[in-house]
Design a protein around this motif. Sequence first.
Motif, PDB file in Angstrom:
ATOM      1  N   LYS A  78     180.009  37.238-134.006  1.00 19.29           N
ATOM      2  CA  LYS A  78     180.444  35.636-134.326  1.00 19.29           C
ATOM      3  C   LYS A  78     180.563  35.070-134.926  1.00 19.29           C
ATOM      4  O   LYS A  78     180.168  33.507-134.892  1.00 19.29           O
ATOM      5  CB  LYS A  78     179.225  34.839-133.018  1.00 19.29           C
ATOM      6  N   ARG A  79     180.543  35.753-136.275  1.00 19.80           N
ATOM      7  CA  ARG A  79     180.134  34.934-137.587  1.00 19.80           C
ATOM      8  C   ARG A  79     181.731  34.801-137.583  1.00 19.80           C
ATOM      9  O   ARG A  79     182.858  35.178-137.265  1.00 19.80           O
ATOM     10  CB  ARG A  79     179.694  35.637-138.816  1.00 19.80           C
ATOM     11  N   LYS A  80     181.774  33.303-138.866  1.00 15.59           N
ATOM     12  CA  LYS A  80     183.042  32.647-139.159  1.00 15.59           C
ATOM     13  C   LYS A  80     183.600  32.715-140.270  1.00 15.59           C
ATOM     14  O   LYS A  80     185.007  32.772-141.082  1.00 15.59           O
ATOM     15  CB  LYS A  80     183.019  31.387-138.708  1.00 15.59           C
ATOM     16  N   GLU A  94     176.819  30.643-139.013  1.00 23.66           N
ATOM     17  CA  GLU A  94     178.474  30.815-139.529  1.00 23.66           C
ATOM     18  C   GLU A  94     179.112  31.670-139.908  1.00 23.66           C
ATOM     19  O   GLU A  94     179.996  32.410-139.315  1.00 23.66           O
ATOM     20  CB  GLU A  94     179.537  29.141-139.242  1.00 23.66           C
ATOM     21  N   ASP A  98     174.269  34.681-136.314  1.00 16.84           N
ATOM     22  CA  ASP A  98     172.585  33.943-135.726  1.00 16.84           C
ATOM     23  C   ASP A  98     171.862  34.450-136.350  1.00 16.84           C
ATOM     24  O   ASP A  98     170.447  34.763-136.789  1.00 16.84           O
ATOM     25  CB  ASP A  98     172.221  33.814-134.771  1.00 16.84           C
ATOM     26  N   HIS A 272     174.693  34.789-127.376  1.00 14.69           N
ATOM     27  CA  HIS A 272     175.328  34.246-128.994  1.00 14.69           C
ATOM     28  C   HIS A 272     176.384  33.528-128.347  1.00 14.69           C
ATOM     29  O   HIS A 272     177.215  33.510-128.969  1.00 14.69           O
ATOM     30  CB  HIS A 272     176.114  35.829-129.341  1.00 14.69           C
ATOM     31  N   HIS A 273     175.618  32.011-127.411  1.00 19.24           N
ATOM     32  CA  HIS A 273     176.833  31.549-127.326  1.00 19.24           C
ATOM     33  C   HIS A 273     177.275  30.310-129.239  1.00 19.24           C
ATOM     34  O   HIS A 273     176.573  30.156-129.033  1.00 19.24           O
ATOM     35  CB  HIS A 273     176.230  30.590-126.036  1.00 19.24           C
ATOM     36  N   ASP A 274     178.323  30.004-128.343  1.00 18.28           N
ATOM     37  CA  ASP A 274     178.931  28.753-129.910  1.00 18.28           C
ATOM     38  C   ASP A 274     179.059  27.441-128.854  1.00 18.28           C
ATOM     39  O   ASP A 274     179.896  27.534-128.325  1.00 18.28           O
ATOM     40  CB  ASP A 274     180.820  29.420-130.028  1.00 18.28           C
ATOM     41  N   SER A 276     179.113  24.548-128.487  1.00 17.48           N
ATOM     42  CA  SER A 276     180.182  23.410-128.642  1.00 17.48           C
ATOM     43  C   SER A 276     179.893  21.598-128.456  1.00 17.48           C
ATOM     44  O   SER A 276     178.845  21.796-128.353  1.00 17.48           O
ATOM     45  CB  SER A 276     181.201  23.193-127.233  1.00 17.48           C
ATOM     46  N   ARG A 298     170.627  27.755-134.294  1.00 17.26           N
ATOM     47  CA  ARG A 298     172.545  27.931-134.365  1.00 17.26           C
ATOM     48  C   ARG A 298     172.688  26.172-133.794  1.00 17.26           C
ATOM     49  O   ARG A 298     173.586  26.135-134.279  1.00 17.26           O
ATOM     50  CB  ARG A 298     173.317  28.933-133.135  1.00 17.26           C
TER      51      ARG A 298
END
Length: 336
Positions: A78-80, A94, A98, A272-274, A276, A298
């Motif tokens: 889930k990295r950007k 990010e 995490d 791994h919730h992003d 909001s 995070r």
Amino acid sequence: MIFLRYILLPIVPIYYLVTWLRNILYDFGIKKSVSYNFPVICVGNLSVGGTGKTPMIEYLINLLKDDYLVATLSRGYKRKTEGFQLANIDATAESIGDEPYQFYNKFKNDILVAVDANRNNGIKQLQLIDKQPDVILLDDAFQHRKVKAGFNILLTTYNNPYFKDIVLPTGNLREPRSGAKRANIIIVTKCPKDLSEAEKNSILKQVDPETNQHVFFSSISYSNSVISSEATKAVEDLEDFTLVTGIANASPLVHFLGDKGLKFEHLNFKDHHDFSKQDIIELNKRALIVTTEKDFMRLKQYESLKDKLFYLPINVVINDEVRINKLIKDFLKIKL
């Protein structure tokens, strides 16, 4: 969700066959695995969901960092960012994910932390840096068979062991149970601290290890304190807080806090919730937040949460640390 899984039961034999055939192709060398002439240790599982890989990687880091230059290599879920990334002072959850950020945040002065979805490329890039690592720890790479790790540690939970499960989509296994034969060490994680010898022997019979395999049992040890960026509180002093979790299975943590007689609200997000903007607005309404170390990585970027956000550290306790430590260090002595 459970009902849907049972509806998908007819797909199970297809998934089983595909993953079994993939393993056969690797086992017979038809699909190629790359092995290395230096120590590569893989920590993984057969199932989806949390089996305790992150605490186990940290256990290995603590075991080896004083004698070897250790590198961790993860995909950075889930990295950007994309491709190979070597963590530095600019790293965030990010940019590298995490869990790798947790490793970097705790051990940045002792180890190298890298991410790459292509593990072979990640290993190659680590070999190209000026100060090459002595040993690479592969995080969650048991199914990544393009790399042939020299030493495999397989984790399975006490409550949901792989030998009582079936493959996806009805079960939780990523591949057939027979994949466990690739492991050098099998650890049954998240066991009760009072697990009896009789129950250990019963589990051992069900694991049915190969002659070259070693089975261990581990439990989670929670800290007596929660930690923020600037302060520490005793767990027993927590009052009317909000527990925020974005992990695969929060039940052990919930039970630990409940057994302490603590009163809290639990906001349970997916693994791994992003978080909001709306999530942060809601969290800002809480007076005190306790979370996991992974979720803390995070959430700590939000200045508005700084004074109210704490995490509860955990450690892995293995039933026979002397023996498992010797097995791991003996492997390194052979490879180095």
